[in-house]
Design a protein around this motif. Structure first.
Motif, PDB file in Angstrom:
ATOM      1  N   CYS A  89       0.849  -1.179   0.000  1.00 28.61           N
ATOM      2  CA  CYS A  89       0.000   0.000   0.000  1.00 28.61           C
ATOM      3  C   CYS A  89       0.890   1.236   0.000  1.00 28.61           C
ATOM      4  O   CYS A  89       1.918   1.281   0.690  1.00 28.61           O
ATOM      5  N   ALA A  90       0.505   2.250  -0.774  1.00 29.05           N
ATOM      6  CA  ALA A  90       1.297   3.480  -0.821  1.00 29.05           C
ATOM      7  C   ALA A  90       1.380   4.147   0.548  1.00 29.05           C
ATOM      8  O   ALA A  90       2.311   4.901   0.820  1.00 29.05           O
ATOM      9  N   GLY A  91       0.420   3.853   1.422  1.00 29.32           N
ATOM     10  CA  GLY A  91       0.412   4.438   2.762  1.00 29.32           C
ATOM     11  C   GLY A  91       1.096   3.585   3.814  1.00 29.32           C
ATOM     12  O   GLY A  91       1.030   3.919   5.008  1.00 29.32           O
ATOM     13  N   ASN A  92       1.759   2.502   3.404  1.00 27.87           N
ATOM     14  CA  ASN A  92       2.459   1.666   4.375  1.00 27.87           C
ATOM     15  C   ASN A  92       3.440   2.520   5.194  1.00 27.87           C
ATOM     16  O   ASN A  92       4.145   3.358   4.643  1.00 27.87           O
ATOM     17  N   LYS A  93       3.458   2.303   6.497  1.00 27.46           N
ATOM     18  CA  LYS A  93       4.317   3.036   7.447  1.00 27.46           C
ATOM     19  C   LYS A  93       3.906   4.498   7.630  1.00 27.46           C
ATOM     20  O   LYS A  93       4.666   5.292   8.175  1.00 27.46           O
ATOM     21  N   ARG A  94       2.697   4.852   7.204  1.00 28.87           N
ATOM     22  CA  ARG A  94       2.250   6.245   7.328  1.00 28.87           C
ATOM     23  C   ARG A  94       2.348   6.758   8.762  1.00 28.87           C
ATOM     24  O   ARG A  94       2.647   7.939   9.004  1.00 28.87           O
ATOM     25  N   SER A  95       2.103   5.896   9.733  1.00 27.23           N
ATOM     26  CA  SER A  95       2.109   6.326  11.134  1.00 27.23           C
ATOM     27  C   SER A  95       3.473   6.807  11.604  1.00 27.23           C
ATOM     28  O   SER A  95       3.581   7.429  12.665  1.00 27.23           O
ATOM     29  N   LEU A  96       4.529   6.530  10.821  1.00 22.13           N
ATOM     30  CA  LEU A  96       5.882   6.911  11.225  1.00 22.13           C
ATOM     31  C   LEU A  96       6.261   8.325  10.787  1.00 22.13           C
ATOM     32  O   LEU A  96       7.301   8.845  11.205  1.00 22.13           O
ATOM     33  N   PHE A  97       5.449   8.950   9.936  1.00 20.37           N
ATOM     34  CA  PHE A  97       5.786  10.299   9.482  1.00 20.37           C
ATOM     35  C   PHE A  97       5.772  11.299  10.631  1.00 20.37           C
ATOM     36  O   PHE A  97       4.922  11.233  11.529  1.00 20.37           O
ATOM     37  N   GLU A  98       6.714  12.210  10.613  1.00 22.64           N
ATOM     38  CA  GLU A  98       6.740  13.367  11.512  1.00 22.64           C
ATOM     39  C   GLU A  98       6.981  14.616  10.674  1.00 22.64           C
ATOM     40  O   GLU A  98       7.964  14.657   9.932  1.00 22.64           O
ATOM     41  N   PRO A  99       6.131  15.655  10.777  1.00 18.30           N
ATOM     42  CA  PRO A  99       4.905  15.664  11.564  1.00 18.30           C
ATOM     43  C   PRO A  99       3.862  14.683  11.019  1.00 18.30           C
ATOM     44  O   PRO A  99       3.925  14.287   9.862  1.00 18.30           O
ATOM     45  N   LYS A 100       2.922  14.309  11.877  1.00 17.10           N
ATOM     46  CA  LYS A 100       1.913  13.327  11.530  1.00 17.10           C
ATOM     47  C   LYS A 100       1.050  13.794  10.367  1.00 17.10           C
ATOM     48  O   LYS A 100       0.860  14.999  10.153  1.00 17.10           O
ATOM     49  N   VAL A 101       0.524  12.810   9.611  1.00 10.40           N
ATOM     50  CA  VAL A 101      -0.377  13.121   8.507  1.00 10.40           C
ATOM     51  C   VAL A 101      -1.672  12.340   8.699  1.00 10.40           C
ATOM     52  O   VAL A 101      -1.697  11.300   9.359  1.00 10.40           O
ATOM     53  N   PHE A 102      -2.746  12.864   8.129  1.00  5.81           N
ATOM     54  CA  PHE A 102      -4.045  12.208   8.245  1.00  5.81           C
ATOM     55  C   PHE A 102      -4.132  11.011   7.293  1.00  5.81           C
ATOM     56  O   PHE A 102      -3.434  10.941   6.295  1.00  5.81           O
ATOM     57  N   GLY A 103      -5.040  10.085   7.618  1.00  6.23           N
ATOM     58  CA  GLY A 103      -5.221   8.878   6.810  1.00  6.23           C
ATOM     59  C   GLY A 103      -5.103   7.650   7.685  1.00  6.23           C
ATOM     60  O   GLY A 103      -4.822   7.746   8.891  1.00  6.23           O
ATOM     61  N   GLU A 104      -5.327   6.487   7.102  1.00 11.36           N
ATOM     62  CA  GLU A 104      -5.178   5.235   7.855  1.00 11.36           C
ATOM     63  C   GLU A 104      -3.770   5.188   8.438  1.00 11.36           C
ATOM     64  O   GLU A 104      -2.787   5.323   7.712  1.00 11.36           O
ATOM     65  N   GLN A 105      -3.673   4.951   9.733  1.00 12.69           N
ATOM     66  CA  GLN A 105      -2.370   4.983  10.404  1.00 12.69           C
ATOM     67  C   GLN A 105      -1.693   3.607  10.324  1.00 12.69           C
ATOM     68  O   GLN A 105      -1.474   2.936  11.333  1.00 12.69           O
ATOM     69  N   TRP A 106      -1.346   3.231   9.106  1.00 13.10           N
ATOM     70  CA  TRP A 106      -0.668   1.964   8.883  1.00 13.10           C
ATOM     71  C   TRP A 106       0.677   1.955   9.609  1.00 13.10           C
ATOM     72  O   TRP A 106       1.407   2.941   9.612  1.00 13.10           O
ATOM     73  N   GLU A 107       0.980   0.812  10.207  1.00 12.99           N
ATOM     74  CA  GLU A 107       2.316   0.616  10.745  1.00 12.99           C
ATOM     75  C   GLU A 107       3.168  -0.003   9.635  1.00 12.99           C
ATOM     76  O   GLU A 107       3.331   0.593   8.588  1.00 12.99           O
ATOM     77  N   LYS A 108       3.685  -1.220   9.822  1.00 12.17           N
ATOM     78  CA  LYS A 108       4.608  -1.781   8.827  1.00 12.17           C
ATOM     79  C   LYS A 108       4.032  -2.978   8.068  1.00 12.17           C
ATOM     80  O   LYS A 108       4.744  -3.640   7.324  1.00 12.17           O
ATOM     81  N   GLY A 109       2.715  -3.218   8.235  1.00 14.74           N
ATOM     82  CA  GLY A 109       2.148  -4.428   7.668  1.00 14.74           C
ATOM     83  C   GLY A 109       1.205  -4.246   6.502  1.00 14.74           C
ATOM     84  O   GLY A 109       0.477  -5.187   6.152  1.00 14.74           O
ATOM     85  N   ALA A 110       1.191  -3.064   5.867  1.00  9.54           N
ATOM     86  CA  ALA A 110       0.365  -2.889   4.663  1.00  9.54           C
ATOM     87  C   ALA A 110       1.167  -3.352   3.457  1.00  9.54           C
ATOM     88  O   ALA A 110       1.356  -2.629   2.474  1.00  9.54           O
ATOM     89  N   ILE A 111       1.665  -4.581   3.560  1.00  6.28           N
ATOM     90  CA  ILE A 111       2.497  -5.183   2.522  1.00  6.28           C
ATOM     91  C   ILE A 111       2.346  -6.699   2.612  1.00  6.28           C
ATOM     92  O   ILE A 111       2.293  -7.266   3.699  1.00  6.28           O
ATOM     93  N   SER A 112       2.233  -7.345   1.476  1.00  7.64           N
ATOM     94  CA  SER A 112       2.127  -8.808   1.417  1.00  7.64           C
ATOM     95  C   SER A 112       2.604  -9.256   0.040  1.00  7.64           C
ATOM     96  O   SER A 112       2.767  -8.434  -0.862  1.00  7.64           O
ATOM     97  N   GLN A 113       2.799 -10.555  -0.127  1.00  2.00           N
ATOM     98  CA  GLN A 113       3.176 -11.043  -1.451  1.00  2.00           C
ATOM     99  C   GLN A 113       2.828 -12.516  -1.598  1.00  2.00           C
ATOM    100  O   GLN A 113       2.609 -13.237  -0.622  1.00  2.00           O
ATOM    101  N   GLY A 114       2.780 -12.932  -2.850  1.00  2.00           N
ATOM    102  CA  GLY A 114       2.511 -14.323  -3.175  1.00  2.00           C
ATOM    103  C   GLY A 114       2.558 -14.494  -4.681  1.00  2.00           C
ATOM    104  O   GLY A 114       3.034 -13.619  -5.413  1.00  2.00           O
ATOM    105  N   TYR A 115       2.050 -15.638  -5.151  1.00  2.79           N
ATOM    106  CA  TYR A 115       2.069 -15.963  -6.574  1.00  2.79           C
ATOM    107  C   TYR A 115       0.734 -15.610  -7.219  1.00  2.79           C
ATOM    108  O   TYR A 115      -0.316 -16.110  -6.815  1.00  2.79           O
TER     109      TYR A 115
END
Length: 356
Positions: A89-115
């Motif tokens: 997700c383009a917003g992955n890790k959004r919660s880490l921005f300083e200063p904070k920004v609005f939107g879903e406060q994704w931590e580090k898990g808006a990422i996955s993979q497979g076949y």
């Protein structure tokens, strides 16, 4: 008879929102390079669509020589390919921005993979025959709803420039990990766009249109745009290719450990080129040492796993850091590129641990 210790313990998705449903992968507990669909992160802008699978057709229209309408059976009969692709997700890790920004406060898990298995979008476009002057290919999903900022109803739709639409690895997927794509991840057909953030990989495809202009839908021209300034739109540019990035999966942030040997491990990924190096610092960035990258991904479509053995004798608090570099010599920056919608966070990974 004593009870077994922690019976049937397993990770679960972490909820960020319920209406619409947005949940992230517990990435720190994932030890495989393919994610089971039940743990694949979920990103939605609207409620899940209602579809009639018994009468599903995929239209190809717009600036084409012959408008086409493919049944699911038609698509299943076409030559296919299977690709291991990371979706972030383009917003992955959004919660880490300083200063904070609005939107879903994704931590580090808006990422996955497979076949992902499917038919190249290029194949369908060739069957329809694009006319001269074609500029973009718009892919529209069945999911729709009202946007509060515009107070209008929109379907989720995105466009690709022609060069990306006809890339041989841009596919219309119908399987994930050798099974039909689960409904919550786009069944029956989902666009998969390797190397780009996952907003491009439209789910529940409704139709595909070839156009001769710039697509201006709100998920193209309002959202998924980097806005460098808080108060104005100067210097804005679109979100596209995944930035080089890494995550420490083990140990956990703020974990308490004993002295001795520990394995620091995680994943690194990039949309451009492939991961060539991951460096680890155990002293807050004063010195760096290369980690062992165990999975070199030459295509750049999947993440690479890495490990580093750390021997620590002194008690105290430690800042552990990880920094990935790709084959274009791009490396994670010390500070992220701040933008007001919080996209593309890829600063050097950093956690803290305590040794007792």
């Amino acid at each position: 008879m004593p009870y077994p210790l922690y019976p049937f313990v397993k990770p679960y998705l972490m909820t960020r929102g319920l209406q619409p449903e947005n949940q992230e992968t517990p990435i720190q507990f994932i030890k495989t390079d393919t994610i089971d669909y039940q743990l694949f992160y979920r990103r939605n802008h609207f409620a899940y669509p209602g579809l009639s699978y018994s009468n599903y057709w995929l239209p190809i229209n717009g600036l084409v020589k012959t408008a086409k309408c493919f049944s699911l059976q038609d698509i299943l009969r076409l030559p296919s390919k299977t690709l291991k692709v990371v979706l972030e997700c383009a917003g992955n890790k959004r919660s880490l921005f300083e200063p904070k920004v609005f939107g879903e406060q994704w931590e580090k898990g808006a990422i996955s993979q497979g076949y992902w298995k499917g038919v190249p979008l290029r194949t369908l476009l060739e069957l329809a025959g694009m006319k001269e002057g074609a500029k973009e290919v718009v892919v529209e999903g069945y999911d729709y709803g009202r946007r509060t900022d515009l107070d209008t109803v929109h379907t989720y739709a995105r466009s690709l420039p022609i060069y990306k639409a006809i890339h041989p690895d841009t596919i219309i997927a119908y399987e994930y990990n050798n099974r039909p794509i689960p409904f919550k991840h786009g069944y029956p057909l989902r666009l998969i766009v390797p190397q780009w953030y996952a907003m491009a990989s439209v789910k529940w495809i409704k139709q595909i249109s070839v156009i001769d202009s710039d697509f201006t839908g709100p998920f193209q021209s309002v959202d998924y745009v980097y806005y460098p300034h808080k108060e104005n739109d100067e210097g804005a540019f679109p979100v596209t290719t995944i930035k080089v990035n890494s995550t420490i999966q083990k140990p956990l942030n703020m974990e308490v450990l004993n002295t001795g040997k520990h394995i620091i491990e995680g994943i690194a990924w990039t949309g451009k080129g492939n991961i060539t190096k991951v460096e680890v610092s155990t002293n807050g960035g004063k010195t760096w040492t290369e980690a062992k990258v165990s999975q070199q991904n030459k295509e750049g479509y999947a993440w690479s796993a890495w490990k580093f053995e750390w021997s620590v004798a002194a008690k105290g608090e430690y800042t552990l850091m990880a920094k990935a570099t790709n084959s274009y010599n791009q490396e994670q920056p010390a500070t992220p590129f701040w933008n007001r919608k919080g996209y593309g966070y890829n600063a050097i990974e950093k956690i803290k641990v305590k040794i007792e």
